[in-house]
Structures are given as C-alpha cells and as structure tokens.
Scaffold this motif. Structure first.
Motif, mmCIF file in Angstrom:
data_model
loop_
_atom_site.group_PDB
_atom_site.id
_atom_site.type_symbol
_atom_site.label_atom_id
_atom_site.label_comp_id
_atom_site.label_asym_id
_atom_site.label_seq_id
_atom_site.Cartn_x
_atom_site.Cartn_y
_atom_site.Cartn_z
ATOM 1 N N MET A 613 0.847 -1.193 0.000
ATOM 2 C CA MET A 613 0.000 0.000 0.000
ATOM 3 C C MET A 613 0.884 1.246 0.000
ATOM 4 O O MET A 613 1.848 1.330 0.769
ATOM 5 C CB MET A 613 -0.888 0.015 1.253
ATOM 6 C CG MET A 613 -1.801 1.234 1.368
ATOM 7 S SD MET A 613 -2.646 1.327 2.986
ATOM 8 C CE MET A 613 -1.357 2.083 3.997
ATOM 9 N N GLU A 614 0.524 2.197 -0.852
ATOM 10 C CA GLU A 614 1.168 3.505 -0.848
ATOM 11 C C GLU A 614 0.263 4.515 -0.155
ATOM 12 O O GLU A 614 -0.968 4.381 -0.179
ATOM 13 C CB GLU A 614 1.440 3.980 -2.267
ATOM 14 C CG GLU A 614 2.547 3.265 -2.986
ATOM 15 C CD GLU A 614 2.851 3.929 -4.322
ATOM 16 O OE1 GLU A 614 3.692 4.854 -4.358
ATOM 17 O OE2 GLU A 614 2.218 3.540 -5.317
ATOM 18 N N TYR A 631 5.560 3.701 0.302
ATOM 19 C CA TYR A 631 5.081 2.333 0.542
ATOM 20 C C TYR A 631 5.165 2.017 2.034
ATOM 21 O O TYR A 631 6.247 2.054 2.628
ATOM 22 C CB TYR A 631 5.916 1.330 -0.251
ATOM 23 C CG TYR A 631 5.741 1.433 -1.742
ATOM 24 C CD1 TYR A 631 4.766 0.695 -2.403
ATOM 25 C CD2 TYR A 631 6.566 2.272 -2.504
ATOM 26 C CE1 TYR A 631 4.604 0.782 -3.781
ATOM 27 C CE2 TYR A 631 6.408 2.365 -3.872
ATOM 28 C CZ TYR A 631 5.431 1.621 -4.511
ATOM 29 O OH TYR A 631 5.275 1.708 -5.874
ATOM 30 N N THR A 664 -4.269 9.920 -0.043
ATOM 31 C CA THR A 664 -4.650 8.979 -1.089
ATOM 32 C C THR A 664 -3.860 7.699 -0.917
ATOM 33 O O THR A 664 -2.622 7.710 -0.885
ATOM 34 C CB THR A 664 -4.384 9.562 -2.484
ATOM 35 O OG1 THR A 664 -5.194 10.716 -2.680
ATOM 36 C CG2 THR A 664 -4.708 8.537 -3.576
ATOM 37 N N THR A 666 -2.972 3.945 -2.375
ATOM 38 C CA THR A 666 -2.976 3.109 -3.570
ATOM 39 C C THR A 666 -2.648 1.688 -3.152
ATOM 40 O O THR A 666 -1.549 1.418 -2.642
ATOM 41 C CB THR A 666 -1.951 3.587 -4.610
ATOM 42 O OG1 THR A 666 -2.221 4.940 -4.954
ATOM 43 C CG2 THR A 666 -2.016 2.722 -5.865
ATOM 44 N N HIS A 668 -1.771 -2.012 -4.066
ATOM 45 C CA HIS A 668 -1.191 -2.800 -5.148
ATOM 46 C C HIS A 668 -1.498 -4.265 -4.892
ATOM 47 O O HIS A 668 -1.232 -4.783 -3.795
ATOM 48 C CB HIS A 668 0.325 -2.609 -5.197
ATOM 49 C CG HIS A 668 0.756 -1.218 -5.519
ATOM 50 N ND1 HIS A 668 1.375 -0.882 -6.706
ATOM 51 C CD2 HIS A 668 0.660 -0.061 -4.813
ATOM 52 C CE1 HIS A 668 1.654 0.413 -6.710
ATOM 53 N NE2 HIS A 668 1.225 0.937 -5.565
ATOM 54 N N ARG A 674 -4.224 -2.017 -9.443
ATOM 55 C CA ARG A 674 -4.014 -0.956 -8.462
ATOM 56 C C ARG A 674 -5.350 -0.260 -8.223
ATOM 57 O O ARG A 674 -6.031 0.119 -9.179
ATOM 58 C CB ARG A 674 -2.994 0.063 -8.955
ATOM 59 C CG ARG A 674 -1.614 -0.513 -9.217
ATOM 60 C CD ARG A 674 -0.634 0.571 -9.636
ATOM 61 N NE ARG A 674 0.683 0.016 -9.931
ATOM 62 C CZ ARG A 674 1.737 0.740 -10.242
ATOM 63 N NH1 ARG A 674 1.626 2.074 -10.318
ATOM 64 N NH2 ARG A 674 2.892 0.170 -10.500
ATOM 65 N N VAL A 675 -5.711 -0.101 -6.960
ATOM 66 C CA VAL A 675 -6.995 0.506 -6.607
ATOM 67 C C VAL A 675 -6.718 1.634 -5.616
ATOM 68 O O VAL A 675 -6.000 1.444 -4.628
ATOM 69 C CB VAL A 675 -7.953 -0.535 -5.982
ATOM 70 C CG1 VAL A 675 -9.286 0.116 -5.628
ATOM 71 C CG2 VAL A 675 -8.158 -1.712 -6.930
ATOM 72 N N THR A 676 -7.296 2.814 -5.866
ATOM 73 C CA THR A 676 -7.071 3.955 -4.979
ATOM 74 C C THR A 676 -8.222 4.122 -3.994
ATOM 75 O O THR A 676 -9.363 3.692 -4.249
ATOM 76 C CB THR A 676 -6.893 5.256 -5.782
ATOM 77 O OG1 THR A 676 -8.071 5.476 -6.567
ATOM 78 C CG2 THR A 676 -5.681 5.175 -6.685
ATOM 79 N N TYR A 677 -7.896 4.762 -2.873
ATOM 80 C CA TYR A 677 -8.860 4.992 -1.800
ATOM 81 C C TYR A 677 -8.383 6.222 -1.045
ATOM 82 O O TYR A 677 -7.173 6.476 -0.958
ATOM 83 C CB TYR A 677 -8.885 3.766 -0.867
ATOM 84 C CG TYR A 677 -10.034 3.724 0.112
ATOM 85 C CD1 TYR A 677 -11.259 3.193 -0.255
ATOM 86 C CD2 TYR A 677 -9.882 4.201 1.404
ATOM 87 C CE1 TYR A 677 -12.319 3.115 0.650
ATOM 88 C CE2 TYR A 677 -10.928 4.140 2.313
ATOM 89 C CZ TYR A 677 -12.148 3.596 1.929
ATOM 90 O OH TYR A 677 -13.199 3.534 2.822
ATOM 91 N N ARG A 678 -9.317 6.996 -0.501
ATOM 92 C CA ARG A 678 -8.948 8.214 0.206
ATOM 93 C C ARG A 678 -9.430 8.158 1.648
ATOM 94 O O ARG A 678 -10.560 7.740 1.914
ATOM 95 C CB ARG A 678 -9.507 9.441 -0.508
ATOM 96 C CG ARG A 678 -8.837 9.701 -1.850
ATOM 97 C CD ARG A 678 -9.496 10.801 -2.658
ATOM 98 N NE ARG A 678 -8.792 11.011 -3.918
ATOM 99 C CZ ARG A 678 -8.956 10.257 -5.006
ATOM 100 N NH1 ARG A 678 -9.818 9.248 -4.975
ATOM 101 N NH2 ARG A 678 -8.262 10.494 -6.099
#
Length: 691
Positions: A613-614, A631, A664, A666, A668, A674-678
């Motif tokens: 996760m980033e 990361y 944000t 990301t 992995h 790759r799926v983003t979330y806030r």
C-alpha cells in the motif's frame, strides 16, 4: 531476536477408474532415530493399485511409522509378476529387473511416530499384475511387528578436540528454541509458549536438525550484588532442558540472551556493575556445566549493544572486554570447559565489515583454536518486513545476502575460524509468516540455504513458535519448511511467480513464467498425479514456461474467484515449485467511517491478493510512518483480512498522519491491479472514500 520485539524491532514471515488391490503389511525396520534410549522401530506399508488398464497400472504406497520418529527411508520390494515402474512421484524409484527400490526425496524424509509418507507410480504389466506381499525398509525384512530396540547404545561422536571447524560443520542445520527460556518474565511461558518437553526436542530432532540454540534470559532469576546468585530452581530447569537436548544427540548452545538490552547495555555508564553481574553469571554457568558433554557450546552474549557510548571505538572495547572475560572464566573453570567450544558475537551480531574486523582482533588476541564467530541474518530490511515496496526477492535482496555471507566467509572461514549464523529468518516473521508473499519467501530461503552451504556457514533457524508447533509437532507452513530443508543439501528450481492470474471479465489467454533453474533441469508440469502434456498444455523455450490458453481454460473450470487449480513444476533436484491458477477481477473497495484506533474499509478482493500500500498527501509528499517512502509496512500499518472482506488500517498508521490532510492510498495487488482509496483524519475520527 524475539517475537515480542517492541524495543528491539530493527529498522534494517490420476486416480484410475477402478479400485484395485490393497495390501497392508506390518514392517519392522531400523533407522536413524532420536531419543534418550535406543529407538523402537516398526511400520506398516499399504500398497494400493488405484487403476489398471491393458498393459499399465497406477499404484500408491503409504508407509506408516509405528516406531520412533525416523529421518530418511528406503523401501524395497520385488514384483512377483515381473511388473516394471515407468514413472514415479514423491519418491525416487529405481529397479534392477523385478527388484525395486524407492527412496525419499528429501522433503519427505522425516516420518514422525504414527505419521505417514506416501508416493505413487505408474507401471507396466503383462499376463498378471499380482501385488507384492513382502517389503523391506532400509535393508531390514518385514517382520509384521515393531522391532525391539538394540541393547547396545549407539556410539557418541563428540566434536574432535582439535577441530572446531569440523564440529561446527556437524552442527548444520540448527534450530532456535526462541521465546521460551529467553522470555522476559517469571518463567518460560511468559511470552505464550508452553513449557518445554522432551517430546518437543525429540520431534525437532526428527525434523533433521543437528543442533539447537537455547537462548536464556537470566535477569529475572538472579539475586543482588555482589554474588548475583542464580535461583536454583531456574538453573536446574535450564540444565534439565540442556540435558534432554544432549541426550537427543543435539549439539546445544546456551547463552546470556535478552540481558543484552536489559542491563548489559548500560556498561558505558556502569562498567563495574555490569562486569560484576556478567562475570558472576558465567562463573555459575561454567561451574554447573563443566562436566557436560563437549557437544554443549557456550555463547557469550546475544546481540550485544551499548547505550550512551561514545561511538564505535568504545563499543568495540566494551564488547572485547565482555568476550575476553567470558573466555577467561570458562577456561579457568576446568573440566570439559578447558576445551569447550565458545561462541563470540560481533556488535549487534552484525555482518558489517567493521564489526567483523573488531571481532577478528579479539580472536587474534585470544589465540584459542576452540572459538567460533557468530552473526545473525534477517535479510535486506525492506524485503524482510515488506516496506518501501520490498515485495520481491530481487537482485537487491540477493546481493545483500551474498555480500553479507562473503564478508563473513572471507574474514573468518577463509582463515580457519568457523562461523555460525546463530539466527536467520525474516523480521516480518515475528508474528506470523504471511507478511512476505509465499513464493518470494520460498525463493529467499532456497537461495539462503544454498549460499550458506557454499560459504561453509552453519545456520540456525530462528523460531519463536511461529514455525514448529510446540505441542502438535507440525509445521505451521509445511511448504516453507520443505523448501528450507531441501536447501540444506541441494538446490531447487523456482519461477518468477507462484501464481498465474486470469481476469474473469476477460478471455483466457496464455501465460508465461520465467524459470529459475538454479543449476537443475526442468522435468515437467503436474496437476496432482497427472502430468500435463508438453507441447499441448505448456511449452518451454529456454527459461520461459508458457501455459497455453487451452490448458488454462480447462484448469480454470467454472472460473470461480480464487485458486482454481494447483500445478507443480518439477525439476531434476529439490522440491517442486507450486503454481496456483487464479481467477480474479479488479478488487472493489467501499466507503467507511471509523476511528484512528479502529478503522477498516470494506473490500471485495474477488480472488486477488494484496501486495502493498502507498500513502500520499495531495501535494505528492509521503504520508504515514517511514515517510521517506510512500510504501507502508505490511501488517504493521495495514493488513488484509480476506475472511472478513476488509482491509484494516492500523493505529500505527494514523499516529503519523496529519490531522485534516486527506491521504490517497494506492493498494497494489499481486495480479497487477491498483486501486485507490482516500482517507481523511479529523481528530480521532476517520472517513474513507472509495474511488
């Protein structure tokens, strides 16, 4: 090292259509076994023809061990009708005419009491296919009963008094009894492990280990100055466990363990007090164990460290003083201690060249042929804990290992001084072994075992209870141990991945993996006991293994999310490489609210697995702990919960996230998605938004 690390966590886990003949036979045999007395021996062999067709048949053979645990087996029989074995799995099968010999393949060599080992084969026949009715194991004919133990005890082989190098080679491989007698607390159960039993040690020995390191923390069991008397009950308990291990045939190493950071580390400001206590403990230990077998080894101190020192020079001086004092006390105590093998560590048990050179100076000054150097190895830190994108066993991770082992070899082994890697593993294994992806960790341990052998380094696996179950006597991760054990003697082929992903939303296409032959040759692909067809199901070109679209279509079946089929790539040596055939779709995340102490976002993983996760702020700067990288650390700041269909963001993550500054994330995944979330933190409240 310890599983409860806290203050010590370093910044550097075919079956045929028809049922056939089944023959059950009780078989007596003699094998190398463990135990304080001679081992009872006996077994039962079940020979079952699972399927038969014109000119051919398949059979399965199961060996059940009725006696003490065994390590290494060879089953022989004669076919009564002249049958021939044409192909075998899970055993190496050879034949001379009708006489057949099946031997273990390394990873299945150990058979614990009442456990089994099985193998299978395809064969040919003509006329009749009569099942064999007599077997022999390791050259001893079947008797139908457990053989009585021999009356003559086996010869003992203590280390040669003049050859420490040979003795240390005989200690390979080794295992750590971690988080037991080294636990900081009232007794050996303080950190959650059960009391040590003879049965535990018997079963560890049966796994193939030749030496056992028994870390011991003394701080809670010593009296005040000036005598610092060790509590008799505790000292007797340590001796009891040591004696059990020696009786089992182990080389045994004991030490002063977590005392290193509890009170020995204060030596820069309390030199006299630390030395008095340290010397008192070793004086008592030397007296207690001076009559013990030469296979008992003393280690001066675990992971030595000093708080508030002026720097490297003072650290080196203090450690040299500890090691030298330890050496003087043990040698002066007489008995077997006069020539007992003694282990001296570098500062922090580090393999940095400066630390190795400091220890070598001590060896030169002591001029004692019975000394051993020790360091610890937990791998390249980003990979070892899965942080900073260190998800793969890549060239950087490999070079970190080879550089470390090369330095140790060149500084000591090349000069005739033996070396023990007193602890090895991955730091992310402190809690469990799931922090690092399975295939990547298998490649790490395969290479580590190989390279340690090439540099003549004896290795001791760190196990704080997360590897070998201490009452069930089974491995928490049998595949991992299979790879470790195989690496003690040979190399295994691997591949660029152990997963092949096909999106359910798309048409199935061929997939290619790169084979890492590691000096072996590729033999074939198998699903269960069925061989896939080269040229139809898969193709090999150089080191490229391609699964065809037709084969994957069959293997995926109804394309349910997750693992649809498991293949094994087989090589000319070592253990097979498992390949999971996985159906997935892009994971779906959902909005959520929670607190900094408890936040989880709903996740439909849809067959995929989370790799890392980033975390970044809106301006592109890195958010959360270790803000030198985007990361974050797997399982420390975030963790997937596949059974609960969620991803947990831990308090440790939010503790270092700016209030009111949206982040944000990301995610992995191993499929490549790759799926983003806030997430946004407002005081103790957290709001999460998908998209």
């Amino acid at each position: 090292m310890t599983g409860i690390r806290g203050t010590l966590r370093r910044t550097r886990w075919r079956i045929g259509a028809a049922a056939g003949v089944v023959t059950a036979l009780a078989t007596g045999f003699a094998l190398a076994t463990t135990g304080t007395a001679q081992a009872a021996a006996g077994c039962q062999v079940t020979y079952a023809v699972g399927g038969q067709w014109q000119g051919g048949f398949s059979a399965n053979v199961t060996v059940k061990n009725l006696g003490d645990a065994v390590n290494g087996w060879r089953l022989t029989w004669t076919f009564p009708s002249g049958q021939r074995v044409t192909q075998a799995w899970n055993a190496t099968v050879t034949a001379s005419g009708a006489d057949v010999t099946a031997t273990d393949v390394g990873y299945n060599a150990v058979i614990a009491t009442n456990a089994t080992a099985s193998f299978g084969f395809n064969g040919s026949w003509s006329g009749t296919n009569t099942a064999p009715t007599s077997f022999a194991l390791n050259g001893v004919a079947c008797t139908g009963a457990t053989a009585p133990p021999p009356t003559t005890p086996p010869p003992t082989t203590p280390p040669p008094a003049t050859d420490a190098m040979t003795a240390v080679a005989a200690m390979q491989p080794g295992w750590n009894l971690g988080n037991s007698l080294d636990a900081v607390g009232p007794d050996e159960t303080a950190w959650g492990n059960p009391r040590i039993t003879p049965e535990l040690l018997d079963n560890v020995r049966a796994q193939g280990f030749k030496s056992i390191r028994i870390p011991v923390t003394w701080s809670a069991h010593t009296g005040g100055a000036p005598n610092h008397t060790i509590a008799a009950a505790y000292l007797n308990r340590v001796k009891e466990v040591v004696d059990w291990a020696l009786a089992d045939g182990f080389y045994v190493m004991i030490n002063i363990h977590h005392d290193s950071w509890q009170w020995i580390n204060t030596m820069p400001t309390d030199r006299a007090g630390v030395l008095t206590k340290y010397n008192a403990i070793w004086t008592q230990l030397a007296t207690t164990f001076r009559g013990s077998s030469p296979k008992l080894v003393f280690e001066s101190v675990n992971e030595p460290q000093f708080t508030g020192s002026s720097g490297d020079a003072q650290n080196a001086t203090l450690l040299n003083e500890l090691n030298t004092s330890f050496h003087r006390i043990v040698r002066a105590s007489g008995g077997n201690n006069a020539n007992r093998l003694l282990v001296l560590p570098t500062l922090h048990t580090s393999s940095e060249q400066a630390r190795l050179d400091e220890l070598r100076s001590t060896f030169t000054a002591l001029n004692d042929p019975f000394l051993i150097a020790t360091v610890h190895f937990y791998g390249y830190w980003p990979f070892s804990v899965n942080v900073a994108g260190g998800t793969r066993f890549d060239a950087t991770v490999q070079k970190d290992l080879t550089d470390s082992f090369d330095r140790v070899h060149d500084t000591f082994v090349a000069r005739g001084i033996p070396v023990i890697i007193g602890e090895y593993g991955l730091l992310g294994f402190d809690r469990h072994t799931g922090t690092i992806q399975q295939g990547e960790k298998l490649k790490f341990f395969e290479f580590l075992g190989h390279y340690a052998r090439s540099k003549k380094l004896t290795t001791m696996l760190w196990d704080n209870g997360q590897h070998f179950h201490r009452t069930g006597f089974t491995w928490q991760d049998p595949e991992l141990f299979g790879q470790i054990k195989s690496s003690w003697t040979t190399r295994s082929g691997t591949a660029s991945a152990d997963q092949v992903f096909s999106a359910r939303a798309s048409a199935i296409t061929s997939k290619t993996l790169t084979l890492n032959l590691n000096g072996t040759s590729f033999v074939g692909l198998r699903q269960g006991s069925t061989d896939l067809v080269r040229g139809t199901d898969y193709m090999v070109s150089g080191d490229q293994l391609t699964l065809t679209a037709a084969a994957l279509t069959r293997l995926h079946g109804n394309r349910a999310y997750g693992v649809n089929a498991t293949l094994h790539a087989r090589f000319s040596a070592g253990v097979p490489w498992r390949i999971n055939v996985v159906t997935y779709d892009r994971p779906v995340l959902a909005d959520a609210t929670g607190t900094t102490g408890a936040f989880a976002l709903p996740a439909q993983f849809r067959g995929d697995q989370l790799a890392t996760m980033e975390a970044k702020y809106a301006d592109g700067s890195n958010a959360g702990p270790h803000n030198w990288t985007s990361y974050k650390e797997f399982d420390v700041t975030f963790a997937p919960d596949y059974a609960g269909n969620r991803i947990v963001l831990k308090p440790e993550f939010f503790a270092e996230v700016n209030d009111g500054a949206p982040v944000t994330l990301t995610f992995h995944f191993w499929s490549g998605e790759r799926v983003t979330y806030r997430v946004a933190r407002s005081g103790g409240t957290v709001t999460g938004t998908a998209g």
